[in-house]
Enzyme design. Structure first.
Site, mmCIF file in Angstrom:
data_model
loop_
_atom_site.group_PDB
_atom_site.id
_atom_site.type_symbol
_atom_site.label_atom_id
_atom_site.label_comp_id
_atom_site.label_asym_id
_atom_site.label_seq_id
_atom_site.Cartn_x
_atom_site.Cartn_y
_atom_site.Cartn_z
ATOM 1 N N GLY A 1 -6.694 -0.270 1.508
ATOM 2 C CA GLY A 1 -6.232 -1.648 1.338
ATOM 3 C C GLY A 1 -4.827 -1.871 1.868
ATOM 4 N N ARG B 1 1.956 7.461 1.626
ATOM 5 C CA ARG B 1 3.174 7.052 2.297
ATOM 6 C C ARG B 1 3.130 5.658 2.927
ATOM 7 N NH1 ARG B 1 2.971 7.234 7.726
ATOM 8 N NH2 ARG B 1 5.231 7.316 7.797
ATOM 9 N N THR C 1 2.229 2.354 2.211
ATOM 10 C CA THR C 1 2.843 1.144 1.641
ATOM 11 C C THR C 1 4.352 1.337 1.515
ATOM 12 O OG1 THR C 1 0.814 0.653 0.477
ATOM 13 C CG2 THR C 1 2.797 -0.433 -0.321
ATOM 14 N N LYS D 1 6.342 2.554 -4.966
ATOM 15 C CA LYS D 1 6.194 4.011 -4.864
ATOM 16 C C LYS D 1 4.778 4.263 -4.358
ATOM 17 C CE LYS D 1 9.295 4.789 -8.809
ATOM 18 N NZ LYS D 1 9.384 5.009 -10.271
ATOM 19 N N GLY E 1 -1.782 6.363 -4.348
ATOM 20 C CA GLY E 1 -3.161 6.831 -4.196
ATOM 21 C C GLY E 1 -3.480 8.227 -4.673
ATOM 22 N N GLU E 2 -2.494 9.076 -4.858
ATOM 23 C CA GLU E 2 -2.810 10.476 -5.159
ATOM 24 C C GLU E 2 -2.667 10.854 -6.627
ATOM 25 O OE1 GLU E 2 -0.364 11.590 -1.618
ATOM 26 O OE2 GLU E 2 -2.009 12.994 -1.309
#
Ligand SMILES: Cc1cc2nc3c(=O)[nH]c(=O)nc-3n(C[C@H](O)[C@H](O)[C@H](O)COP(=O)(O)OP(=O)(O)OC[C@H]3O[C@@H](n4cnc5c(N)ncnc54)[C@H](O)[C@@H]3O)c2cc1C
Lengths: 290, 759
Positions: free
Chosen positions: B490, B530, B532, B716, B719-720
């Site tokens: 996204g 990284r 965004t 920040k 996703g992870e």
């Protein structure tokens, strides 16, 4: 490169003749949810595909002589939507409806499920417990055989050259009867039964089990009736002791293998658990009808 | 107003923090999006790969003559068609790689190292001819003993995969080769003294199975090698620049001669941060003179790509009665697969990152095994070490009779604390995240029989790095945002939103695109959470440059000093009271007059983003265990995470839910199953069991926002982190439900039933 011929005959005779002519690499097609998957995976290389869905009787559900006749190629979704069938044979219908997903249900048939001859076929235990039979047609005409006679080994059936299954017949339903099917899979859907258990029973007027049949899937080379398991609960109201005997008998009937889907020990234990639970559901359903 | 914001803008936001429809949404839901396998060219050939049926074997010979002679076969390649590269490390964000190993993983040379390892490839005019050609290639193998289990591979007598591999990181250089590629160690304080101070200790040995990223889209590409040496590649990956670099190195080509266009990507999760097909397709195209398309089957995806490490984790914790941890010892042994490079380094660095521990040691072993070379998988390495540490923390809480959240709060890292992996934490939102779950009604909800609740936390660094973004204003006052980062989660929506916010445009007027390697400046791949942060920073700065330029243009038109112009709600406003009658100049109005004020309006920013804010998550999981069947049902799941600032909250929530879903799969059913010959037995979604929708409850995300001062809007990475806690959250819940600690993933029904029987 290999070529595949495709025929969609409109009569049983034509279908049988085509199958004979097609020889060893001819295959019957109903929904294709096993056949086409195996073909794509390179496990099968049919020379001829005979689609039997246009043969009269292959699709549809009708009531006859107090029982039901299900076209053997009828998709699961149609079976699941048949209210009268569901009322009479809730276990058979829930077993068929467990096959695959909504998409698979649009195609998958009982004939395909039985003739794929997987020991884990979900419809088989419920149909065997229900005393269902197959109407088989072929070059030498028509015959009827119990469902448990179809699969003889993993991937092998008793059908002769040119034969295919046209109809599935369910007998007339006695009063105070009901059935149930349960399977164990690691997930909640889209999986192959690690164990399957079908139970069909009839109560007498006092709520005592007068007749019971238990069939187990995925715990042997073929789906099979477990006569001792049925006998273990006949004459009881499914009390704790009867359930314990059923559990024992079901486990004794198992001759499973250990593979990536389950160990011998696990499969055997779960067969006992599911037989008990399916019996309890069927008993509850039958009592609800008393 | 200064030209560049010096602290994050968190107030008066019009677009950031809202939930517009994603710009790529319509394409995807209508099935129109062009994924890797959807791209075609005229005259295209089909490329396919011949793979090793052995887990470990010497290649005695490969005979391709019959395949080449088959009508319709246009090219056959083996390792002989690639340069024999020297060992060279290459850093590319999350995908540090040794180029020689990378090349050997794409095409085996001399030896096959896992079942599914590529040994040859063909290009033919049809799929069935390509299949027939593969069958005509004869490979003679000298089968060698193989080893897949990580501890077995570490043993002295184990079959050695690489004769040149000597363990790195030992005090004395070893004199014989080993499957242990590297030993790494993190230490602080005095471990022995720490355990001596402890009043309570807990200890455990935990294992995880190798699991695959499970992206829905198999790897796919088209490559075209023109006679003048100019190459084009269209492929599904997490980074077109990564594909370009790797292809150039593996084939010995100039990177400038390769143009890579990213297609839409159907999931990557880290697994598409490397190449498998692209170099082969290029080599086949070079030999045949025609474009070549290669698409993996699902079976190939399982046998030859991904997965992440199976591992052994040993944890010992010591604490005072009040819960203060005095010492921690962690040993991590990670499978690397066929070549060095497991994520054990990151697993070591994250293992204790949530805790302020005075004395610790974390030792990691990177171990090569006869299984597919591991690839990055969402927070690579972290879920594995967290599974061990968080299971032990749960036991410690029980041992102390302490609430598990309170125990974590007691030992929590906070601003100013030096992280176990080195740097000092600033602006972290860990305590806030713990509070969020402690205060949530879920944590107090009653449980029934056979039900249990587990808590676990997790950490991920998040990274920044090099990014480029360009923003172009159209003559109608709309804007195009161009970046070099494939959109796997996204990110296009977030990029458009940040540009829209700065420009004062409605989101519909901003069109984000992901460009090919020749149309935008370099960007590191989409990975490390990284995009965004780093690419978003480049987008924001490019938009800010445009605003500066627009103000200058308005000042020119109004003939006022530029200080007299402000940019408000997408328009230049004149602050000079005497000229207030001029009205505002909208972006569209300025764009229409751009020819007279300096020409087309656009800006590009290339930067190395620093100051990515680390992320923390805290999860609660409720399960019910069927004691007779061993089945675990996830009843309820709540996941809180500090995300700095949610640019598009719906996609942040989607990331959290997706990470949790994958973590639950890892915990309950996913695993690589190998037979005694080392062949994968479950190379398909039937027997490699990712969760299906009906397996999961609604996963409730809680967004915690402690702004990152280094990002223009406080973002920040997101996703992870969410895949880090679930393995232990599920296991801790199962522990609570059945009263027995399960230490070996996956917690599949047969294992649980066996434990219950033995209870
Ligand atoms: C995603 C997925 C999920 C699945 N889930 C399940 C599941 O949960 N449980 C389960 O039991 N199965 C499952 N299956 C297997 C399959 O869907 C079932 O076995 C289904 O009932 C097969 O029916 P079909 O009509 O599609 O058979 P087909 O594929 O058409 O045929 C299967 C076999 O039977 C033969 N055959 C077909 N019709 C006849 C006939 N009239 N007479 C004689 N032989 C015939 C064919 O030649 C072939 O060998 C799944 C399959 C898929 C792809």
């Amino acid at each position: 490169m290999s070529q595949i011929a495709y025929l969609a005959p409109t009569s049983a005779d034509e279908a049988a003749a085509a199958l004979i002519k097609g020889g060893a690499t001819a295959r019957v097609l109903s929904g294709g949810t096993d056949l086409l998957v195996q073909l794509r995976a390179g496990r099968l290389a049919p020379g001829l595909i005979v689609d039997v869905k246009r043969v009269p009787g292959a699709i549809g559900i009708r009531q006859e002589d107090g029982g039901f006749v299900i076209g053997a190629s009828t998709p699961g979704m149609t079976i699941g939507e048949h209210a009268a069938l569901e009322k009479a044979w809730p276990g058979v219908v829930e077993a068929v409806m467990l096959i695959g997903s909504t998409q698979i249900q649009g195609r998958a048939s009982i004939a395909g499920n039985l003739c794929n001859a997987s020991p884990a076929a979900d419809s088989a235990p419920a149909l065997i417990a229900a005393r269902a039979t197959c109407v088989i047609v072929g070059p030498s005409g028509r015959r009827e055989a119990p469902v448990e006679a179809i699969g003889i080994a993993p991937g092998r059936t008793s059908l002769a050259k040119g034969e295919f299954v046209l109809e599935i017949r369910l007998p007339p339903r006695a009063a105070r009867s009901a059935d149930a099917y349960l399977r164990s899979i690691p997930r909640t859907e889209m999986d192959i039964a690690v164990v399957g258990a079908g139970v069909n029973l009839t109560l007498d007027a006092d709520g005592v089990i007068a007749d019971a049949r238990v069939a187990l899937g995925a715990v042997g080379p073929t789906v099979a009736l477990a006569p001792d398991a049925g006998a273990a609960i006949i004459g009881t109201r499914l009390d704790e002791a009867a359930l314990a005997r059923l559990d024992d008998a079901a486990r004794s009937a198992c001759q499973p293998i250990s593979d990536k889907r389950g160990t011998v020990d696990f499969r055997t234990k779960i067969a006992g658990v599911l037989a008990r639970r399916a019996a309890a559901i069927a008993y509850g359903r039958a009592r609800g009808r008393a | 107003m200064s030209e560049v914001m010096d602290r994050p803008q968190t107030l008066n936001l019009k677009v950031v923090g809202t939930r517009p429809i994603r710009p790529d949404g319509a394409d995807k839901v209508t099935g129109k999006a062009t994924f890797g396998a959807d791209f075609s060219m005229p005259g295209m050939l089909v490329g396919k790969i011949k793979r090793s049926p052995h887990a470990h074997a010497r290649i005695v010979s490969i005979d391709t003559k019959k395949a080449l002679a088959l009508a319709g076969v246009k090219a056959v390649i083996t390792a002989a068609d690639f340069p024999d590269l020297a060992s060279e490390e290459y850093e590319a964000g999350e995908s540090a790689a040794n180029l020689r190993d990378l090349a050997l993983n794409c095409m085996a040379r001399g030896k096959v190292l896992y079942d599914g390892h590529a040994v040859a490839a063909v290009a033919a005019t049809s799929s069935s001819i390509a299949d027939a050609a593969l069958a005509l290639i004869t490979v003679t193998y000298d089968v060698l003993p193989h080893v897949i289990d990580v501890e077995a591979a570490m043993e002295a007598g184990a079959p050695v995969l690489h004769a040149h591999l000597f363990t790195e990181g030992l005090e004395t250089k070893p004199d014989r080769p080993s499957n242990i590629a590297k030993r790494n160690e993190l230490m602080r304080g005095d471990l022995e003294a720490g355990f001596a101070q402890a009043e309570v200790t807990v200890e455990g040995r935990y294992t995880t199975a190798a699991v695959h990223q499970g992206y829905i889209e198999p790897h796919a590409c088209v490559a075209a090698f023109a006679p003048d040496g100019q190459c084009q590649v269209w492929s599904s990956s997490q980074g077109q620049f990564m594909v370009r670099t790797y292809c150039a190195k593996i084939l010995g080509l100039e990177a400038s001669n390769i143009r890579v266009t990213p297609t839409e990507i159907g999931g990557g999760f880290g697994g598409k941060t490397t190449v498998y097909l692209e170099p082969l397709a290029l080599a086949l195209s070079r030999q045949s003179g025609a474009p070549v398309k290669m698409v993996m089957t699902r079976e190939e995806v399982f046998r030859a790509t991904g997965p992440t490490s199976g591992a052994v984790i040993e944890v010992k914790l010591g604490a005072k009665r009040d819960g203060a941890i005095t010492a921690a010892r962690v040993v991590l042994k990670y499978q690397a697969g066929a070549f060095p490079g497991s994520p054990v380094g990151a697993g070591s660095m994250t293992a204790l990152a949530c805790y302020d521990v005075p004395n610790f040691s974390v030792t990691g072993f990177d171990v090569v095994t006869n299984s597919p070379k591991v690839a990055a998988y969402r927070a690579p390495g972290a879920p594995i070490s967290a599974f061990g540490v968080e299971s032990a923390m749960d036991d410690l809480a029980r041992e102390l009779g302490m609430d598990p959240i309170a125990l974590r709060r007691k030992n929590a890292v906070r601003d100013g604390v030096k992280a176990a992996y080195g740097p000092t934490f600033r602006n972290i939102g860990y305590l806030e995240t713990l509070e969020a779950i402690a205060d949530h009604p879920h944590y107090k909800a009653p449980l029934g029989p056979n039900q249990g609740r587990g808590v676990a936390v997790g950490f991920w660094f998040n990274v920044g790095g090099e990014s480029t973004a360009a923003v172009q204003v159209g003559e109608d006052g709309s804007a195009v945002v161009v970046t070099g980062n494939p959109d796997i989660g996204g990110s296009r929506a977030s990029m458009a939103m940040m540009a829209a916010e700065v420009l004062g445009l409605p989101i519909e007027k901003v069109r984000p695109i992901v460009a090919d390697t020749a149309s935008i400046g370099f960007s590191m791949l989409t990975g490390g959470s990284r995009t965004t942060f780093a690419t978003g920073m480049a987008v924001t700065q490019a938009a800010q440059k445009i605003v500066v330029d627009l103000k200058r243009r308005a000042a020119q038109i109004w003939d006022v000093p530029v200080e007299q112009v402000d940019w408000i709600n997408g328009a230049a406003v004149c602050l000079d009271a005497a000229k207030a009658d001029k009205g505002d100049l909208t972006l569209a109005a300025l764009a229409a007059q751009s020819a007279r004020t300096g020409g087309p309006i656009g800006a590009q920013v290339s930067l190395t983003a620093q100051g990515a804010g680390p992320g923390f998550g805290a999860h609660i999981c409720d399960v019910e265990v069927d004691p007779e069947t061993g089945h675990v049902t996830i009843l309820r799941y709540t996941a809180a995470q500090d995300v700095g600032r949610a640019i598009h909250p719906a996609y942040v929530e989607g990331q959290i839910q997706g990470g949790v879903a994958q973590g639950i799969g890892w915990a309950l059913n996913e695993e690589y199953v190998f037979d005694s010959e080392g062949r994968m037995e479950n190379a398909g979604f039937l027997d490699y069991r990712v969760p299906v929708a009906s397996d999961l409850p609604m996963i409730e995300p809680i967004i915690v926002e402690v702004a990152n001062p280094r990002h223009p809007f406080g973002a920040k990475g997101v996703g992870e982190v969410p895949i880090v806690p679930p393995l232990a959250a599920v296991a801790n819940a199962v522990r609570a439900a059945i009263g027995v600690r399960m230490t070996d993933l996956p917690l599949s029904p047969p294992k649980i039933r066996a434990v219950i029987d033995a209870r």
